[in-house]
Scaffold this active site. Structure first.
Site, PDB file in Angstrom:
ATOM      1  N   PRO A   1       0.841  -1.042  -0.056  1.00 15.76           N
ATOM      2  CA  PRO A   1      -0.002   0.067  -0.049  1.00 15.76           C
ATOM      3  C   PRO A   1       0.888   1.382  -0.059  1.00 15.76           C
ATOM      4  O   PRO A   1       0.810   2.105   0.832  1.00 15.76           O
ATOM      5  CB  PRO A   1      -0.725  -0.102   1.391  1.00 15.76           C
ATOM      6  CG  PRO A   1       0.047  -0.936   2.172  1.00 15.76           C
ATOM      7  CD  PRO A   1       0.759  -2.080   1.377  1.00 15.76           C
ATOM      8  N   CYS A   2       1.574   1.472  -1.046  1.00 12.20           N
ATOM      9  CA  CYS A   2       2.438   2.677  -1.151  1.00 12.20           C
ATOM     10  C   CYS A   2       1.572   3.992  -1.113  1.00 12.20           C
ATOM     11  O   CYS A   2       2.130   4.784  -0.766  1.00 12.20           O
ATOM     12  CB  CYS A   2       3.357   2.529  -2.327  1.00 12.20           C
ATOM     13  SG  CYS A   2       2.438   1.911  -3.939  1.00 12.20           S
ATOM     14  N   HIS A   3       0.399   3.896  -1.480  1.00 17.46           N
ATOM     15  CA  HIS A   3      -0.369   5.073  -1.485  1.00 17.46           C
ATOM     16  C   HIS A   3      -0.576   5.754   0.082  1.00 17.46           C
ATOM     17  O   HIS A   3      -1.128   6.721   0.259  1.00 17.46           O
ATOM     18  CB  HIS A   3      -1.597   4.861  -2.003  1.00 17.46           C
ATOM     19  CG  HIS A   3      -2.569   3.874  -1.292  1.00 17.46           C
ATOM     20  ND1 HIS A   3      -2.363   2.625  -1.876  1.00 17.46           N
ATOM     21  CD2 HIS A   3      -3.559   3.839  -0.651  1.00 17.46           C
ATOM     22  CE1 HIS A   3      -3.258   1.785  -1.074  1.00 17.46           C
ATOM     23  NE2 HIS A   3      -3.817   2.422  -0.223  1.00 17.46           N
TER      24      HIS A   3
END
Length: 105
Positions: free
Chosen positions: A54-56
């Site tokens: 979940p790089c966001h």
DNA sequence: CCGTTGACGTCGG
DNA sequence: ACCGACGCCAACG
């Protein structure tokens, strides 16, 4: 023992970020063992294209969006889908959203 | 191996 | 509150 790469530690930390919450590059770097490597975290995010990460949920200091491959709208949409409201280039109620801290103390 | 680049952070004006 | 300068670390050429 071969020390694990920074990227691996960073990804490990990012994967631990729960939905509806977000952490700053600096926080991730600190949790990864290098509190001064916030920029390096950004490099890892940019190079990492794994979908299980979940790089966001990784944002800049102060709850700013930071960057997202030149697609801030995408990041904003993903965060909004998790209940994180983004106003302009900043996250609303950043204090509550921030992780691993989050409205404590 | 060295120089440059980049999804950053903090301080000062 | 906004903009600019300096510092930091890792990846790329």
């Amino acid at each position: 023992m071969t020390a694990p790469s920074f990227a691996m530690r960073v990804l490990h930390v990012v994967c631990r970020i729960p939905p509806g919450r977000a952490a700053t590059y600096g926080d991730v770097a600190a949790l990864a063992g290098s509190p001064r490597a916030a920029r390096a975290v950004g490099t890892v995010m940019r190079t990492c294209r794994a979908e299980g990460v979940p790089c966001h949920r990784v944002v800049a200091a102060g709850g700013r969006l930071g960057g997202y491959g030149g697609r801030p709208a995408m990041k904003r949409a993903l965060l909004a889908a998790e209940g994180i409201i983004v106003i302009g280039a900043r996250i609303a109620d950043w204090r509550r959203v921030r992780w691993p801290r989050g409205a404590r103390c």
